[in-house]
Structures are given as structure tokens and as C-alpha cells.
Design an enzyme around this catalytic site. Sequence first.
Site, PDB file in Angstrom:
ATOM      1  N   SER A   1      48.176 -14.397  12.465  1.00  0.00           N
ATOM      2  CA  SER A   1      47.372 -13.927  13.697  1.00  0.00           C
ATOM      3  C   SER A   1      48.003 -14.714  14.882  1.00  0.00           C
ATOM      4  CB  SER A   1      46.000 -14.218  13.559  1.00  0.00           C
ATOM      5  OG  SER A   1      45.594 -15.499  13.152  1.00  0.00           O
TER       6      SER A   1
ATOM      7  N   ASN B   1      37.218 -21.445   9.563  1.00  0.00           N
ATOM      8  CA  ASN B   1      36.172 -20.424   9.637  1.00  0.00           C
ATOM      9  C   ASN B   1      35.290 -20.821  10.795  1.00  0.00           C
ATOM     10  OD1 ASN B   1      37.327 -19.604   7.432  1.00  0.00           O
ATOM     11  ND2 ASN B   1      35.796 -19.865   6.029  1.00  0.00           N
TER      12      ASN B   1
ATOM     13  N   ASN C   1      48.680  12.202  43.484  1.00  0.00           N
ATOM     14  CA  ASN C   1      47.780  12.229  42.354  1.00  0.00           C
ATOM     15  C   ASN C   1      46.878  10.721  42.309  1.00  0.00           C
ATOM     16  OD1 ASN C   1      48.849  14.691  41.539  1.00  0.00           O
ATOM     17  ND2 ASN C   1      50.639  13.449  40.446  1.00  0.00           N
TER      18      ASN C   1
ATOM     19  N   SER D   1      54.283  13.056  42.584  1.00  0.00           N
ATOM     20  CA  SER D   1      55.006  13.877  41.685  1.00  0.00           C
ATOM     21  C   SER D   1      56.536  13.798  41.609  1.00  0.00           C
ATOM     22  CB  SER D   1      54.644  15.324  41.562  1.00  0.00           C
ATOM     23  OG  SER D   1      55.437  16.274  40.977  1.00  0.00           O
TER      24      SER D   1
ATOM     25  N   TYR E   1      32.704 -15.566   5.340  1.00  0.00           N
ATOM     26  CA  TYR E   1      33.936 -15.317   6.029  1.00  0.00           C
ATOM     27  C   TYR E   1      34.728 -14.518   5.159  1.00  0.00           C
ATOM     28  CZ  TYR E   1      38.553 -15.467   8.123  1.00  0.00           C
ATOM     29  OH  TYR E   1      39.722 -15.055   8.537  1.00  0.00           O
TER      30      TYR E   1
ATOM     31  N   LYS F   1      52.756  16.533  46.234  1.00  0.00           N
ATOM     32  CA  LYS F   1      51.681  15.969  45.408  1.00  0.00           C
ATOM     33  C   LYS F   1      51.316  14.487  45.718  1.00  0.00           C
ATOM     34  CE  LYS F   1      50.516  17.272  41.461  1.00  0.00           C
ATOM     35  NZ  LYS F   1      49.250  17.752  41.099  1.00  0.00           N
TER      36      LYS F   1
ATOM     37  N   THR G   1      23.040  18.950  40.911  1.00  0.00           N
ATOM     38  CA  THR G   1      22.596  19.343  39.192  1.00  0.00           C
ATOM     39  C   THR G   1      23.442  20.394  38.757  1.00  0.00           C
ATOM     40  OG1 THR G   1      20.781  20.434  39.656  1.00  0.00           O
ATOM     41  CG2 THR G   1      20.429  18.091  40.112  1.00  0.00           C
TER      42      THR G   1
ATOM     43  N   GLN H   1      39.593 -11.531  10.912  1.00  0.00           N
ATOM     44  CA  GLN H   1      40.581 -11.545  11.988  1.00  0.00           C
ATOM     45  C   GLN H   1      41.019 -10.396  12.606  1.00  0.00           C
ATOM     46  OE1 GLN H   1      44.095 -14.173  10.467  1.00  0.00           O
ATOM     47  NE2 GLN H   1      45.243 -12.414  10.582  1.00  0.00           N
TER      48      GLN H   1
HETATM   49  N1  ARG Z   1      43.287 -16.836  11.561  1.00  0.00           N
HETATM   50  C1  ARG Z   1      42.065 -16.585  11.020  1.00  0.00           C
HETATM   51  C2  ARG Z   1      41.166 -15.881  11.469  1.00  0.00           C
HETATM   52  O1  ARG Z   1      41.429 -15.400  12.481  1.00  0.00           O
HETATM   53  C3  ARG Z   1      41.137 -18.039  11.098  1.00  0.00           C
HETATM   54  C4  ARG Z   1      40.421 -18.083   9.828  1.00  0.00           C
HETATM   55  C5  ARG Z   1      41.042 -18.321   8.612  1.00  0.00           C
HETATM   56  N2  ARG Z   1      40.407 -18.602   7.504  1.00  0.00           N
HETATM   57  C6  ARG Z   1      40.569 -18.588   6.402  1.00  0.00           C
HETATM   58  N3  ARG Z   1      39.756 -18.739   5.393  1.00  0.00           N
HETATM   59  N4  ARG Z   1      41.894 -18.034   6.052  1.00  0.00           N
HETATM   60  O2  ARG Z   1      39.818 -15.042  11.153  1.00  0.00           O
END
Ligand code: ARG
Length: 467
Positions: free
Chosen positions: A22, A110, A285, A277, A317, A283, A155, A322
Site C-alpha cells: 500500500s 492495525n 465552454n 473548442s 482487522y 465557442k 419550479t 487497506q
Molecule cells: N497497510 C495496512 C493497511 O493499510 C496496514 C495494516 C496492516 N496490518 C496487517 N495485519 N497486515 O491496512
Amino acid sequence: MKMWSGRFRQPLNPEFENWQRSFEFDCRLLECELEASAAHARALEKTGVLSADELAKVLDGLEQIGERVADSAELLNDPEAEDIHHFVEKQLVGLIGDVGYKLHSGRSRNEQIATDLRLYTRAACDEIGAALNNLAETLLDRAEQAGNAVIPAYTHMQRAEPVLVAHWLLAYVEMLLRDIERLEDCRKRLNVCPLGSGAVTGSTLPLDRELMSSELGFEGPTANSIDATSDRDFALEFVNALSLLALHLSRWAEEMLLFSTQEYGFIHLPEAYSTGSSAMPQKMNGDLLELVRGKAARVIGDATSLLISLKGLPLAYNKDLQETQEPLFHATETVVSLLPLVTGWMQSVHFNFERMQNAAQTGYMNAFAAATYLVRKGVSFRIAHGQIGKAVRLALDKQCELQGLRLDDLHAIDNHFADDFYDFVKLEKVLAIHEVPGGTAPARVQQAIITARKKLSSACEEAHAHA
Ligand code: ARG
């Protein structure tokens, strides 16, 4: 080093490994993560897990990470970092050595992600609240400058009755005031601190949760570790508030687009916020308006994504959580970027008051007032409605307005009509008879502007109290 690889015998499938990361999006949380980690480190020192010396190193390391990233965002280009938590751990160990690994004692990602997201959302509430305030102020300025200019109120998209331009603009101010209030309300509920919740059951170290909470400006620690680590209501509430705001702006954009057509001609699009345009040289827009309408769709989509991500999740969790980050970030960034543009547009749009006034004086928009005239002469409203309906019919045949009918013609319809009728259905009179709070009588509108300004400045004060 990974944060969790001890029990694994086989390496991860490289595609899976990259796919589940992530960091590309949660790197936005760096500041929140550093702040929350510093609070955790201080609490760790109080438990004795970190010595005073180690705490100083950790705090210094965290600060350096922030500075180094500020110096060069290149640092964020780290294909190994799984997420923001892993990134900070890696950086910290790189800077201060193995003592950096101690920071994760008694905590879990978490609770960290839950805390970071609350900090992020809280800051977003404040930033968006302030931008909304600017927009509402601008609408109020434009309302004030419009003086006694009039525009038709519609209206069913048919001309209904004349209103002050200011009254029309104030309708949007009311929506924004509700949006501001919703954000304030959301902020109150989100402002609790998950730190100390552990992975799901609470930390195994006697961390001072009150202290961590107050250091981060929260109202207090969360009450239940299972809920704290799995709750994303705050993100959903916030993005819902944003989707309602986006919906308001989308309705506003739609109306402005309509009024900017040659058919209406009530407003001239500001060139600085429009495009041309490539094919049709004549034009211009209203792209800003169209994009506001289009982006609103995606913010509403973000709220829907969040709802659906959460609806099937058992406690506590789950990695699905994520997936709640990107809709939150997207909705926030969309709204943060469009609000100042909407404000700029609103400051520069040109109103064609003459055209509005002409429109407000034609199409029998004084018919309701004309019926009120008969009511004031003692005629029951239903009958009056019928009589004025007949007068409108006659005027349609004669291709004139109600005030263009001769008194003897009116008399033939109802003998309550007298000379004073013609004065009663004049534009100023038609406006003035809406003499109720919330009505378009000029005195009421002036009052409404003052009231709205007061509401805004008290919302502003509340916001400053957070700062
Ligand atoms: N990147 C994870 C999220 O956004 C962080 C938490 C990860 N926790 C885990 N038990 N894998 O949720």
C-alpha cells in the site's frame, strides 16, 4: 527486513508481494505516522522499554525522516517498503541502528493505520472547512453586491416567481453551512485515539494511553480495542459528508451551466475558468462547471466504495481495510483541489442583471401575487386562483402581461379588481409581499445575509479553536 517473515519458509510470489503493498498511496500518511510514532515512543520510555537515551535517538530519527523526505521526495521511491509503517521502520533503523526496531514494541500496524487515518481525516476536515468558509463568504459578497437585482425562481424548471439574486445565492450558502456543520460533527466523533489497542486486544505493555491521546490532540483513547482496530466509520462519515458537499456543488454547477447558455443568458462565463473548442472558433465552454459535476460523481463513488468495502467485514482487522484508504484520499484531494477553483469562479463570474430582470418581469410571474391581491380583498384563495387563471388565459390570448389587461376586462372576470391592482403586481411589490423570515422580501434578505455571516464567523471561531 520484512516486518513479519519469521514463520515463512518460502518467499512470496513477487507479483503478489508487489500487488498487496500500500506504500504507493499510504505514503501520504508519513506525517501522521511520524507524529503517532513519536507519541508511542514517549509512552514506551515511560514503561521502561526504551531508555531516555534510546527515546532521544528514536525521536531524533523520526524527525530526520520527515526532514529528509521534505528535502527529497525521491526517498519515497522505495519498492521494498510494504506500507508507510514498514517504510518508517526501515528508515529509522537505517538512521539510528537496531534500536529502531524497539519502536514496534507493544504496538501493531492495525492500531497505527487506524490512528494515522484519523489524524489525516481530522486535518482534512479542518482544511476543507476553511475552504468552504471562503466559498460561502464569496457567495455572501456576491449576494450583497447584487443589491435589489432580481432573477426568476423556477419550479419544474418553469418560471415561477421573481426573487432577489441575493436570495437565490443565499440558497447555496445554506447548503454550504450545513456542509460545514457536518464536517464539524464528523470531526467530533473521529477525534479519539486508537494507540494502545494493539493488533486487536489491547497492548501487552502498560502504555499511558491518555498521554498518547492528548499528545496527538485527541479527546481521549478509544474505548474498545476490537472496535478501534476495525472501525472506519469516521472515514465513511467524512466521505459521505464530502459526497453531499460534492452533490451541492454539482447542482450549483448544473444551474450555472444552464444560466450561461444563450437561451438563458443570465451569466457570462469567466474566461479564466473556461476553455475553447479546437474545432468551433466561436465557442467558450464552462469546463470548470462540467468538471465539478463530473468529479462529484467520483466522490459519490468513493463513498459507495467505502460502504461496500465495509459491509461484509467480520471483526476485527482484515486486509480489506487497506482498500478504504484510496477512496478517502481521492475524495479528500478532489474536494481540496476544486473548492478554491469554485471560489475563484464565483468571484469572477459576471451576472447579466438586465437579462435576469427582463426574465423576471415576463411570463406571468406576478400571478401568485395577483391571487394574493384578491385574497386581500376577501376572496378565498381557491376562487382567486381560478380568477387569476382566467386573467392569465385572457392575457395569453392578448399576448400581454397581467398588468397589460384593461380594468374592465379584469372586472368582467371578478368585480374585486380595482385600480390598485396595477400597483400590487409591480415587481417591487411582488417581492415585498414575501414578507416572512426566509422569504425574498428585500428587508428579509438583508437580514438573512447578516445572519449567514454570523453563522459563518462562529463556524470560523470553532475552527480556530482546533488550530
Ligand atoms: N497497510 C495496512 C493497511 O493499510 C496496514 C495494516 C496492516 N496490518 C496487517 N495485519 N497486515 O491496512
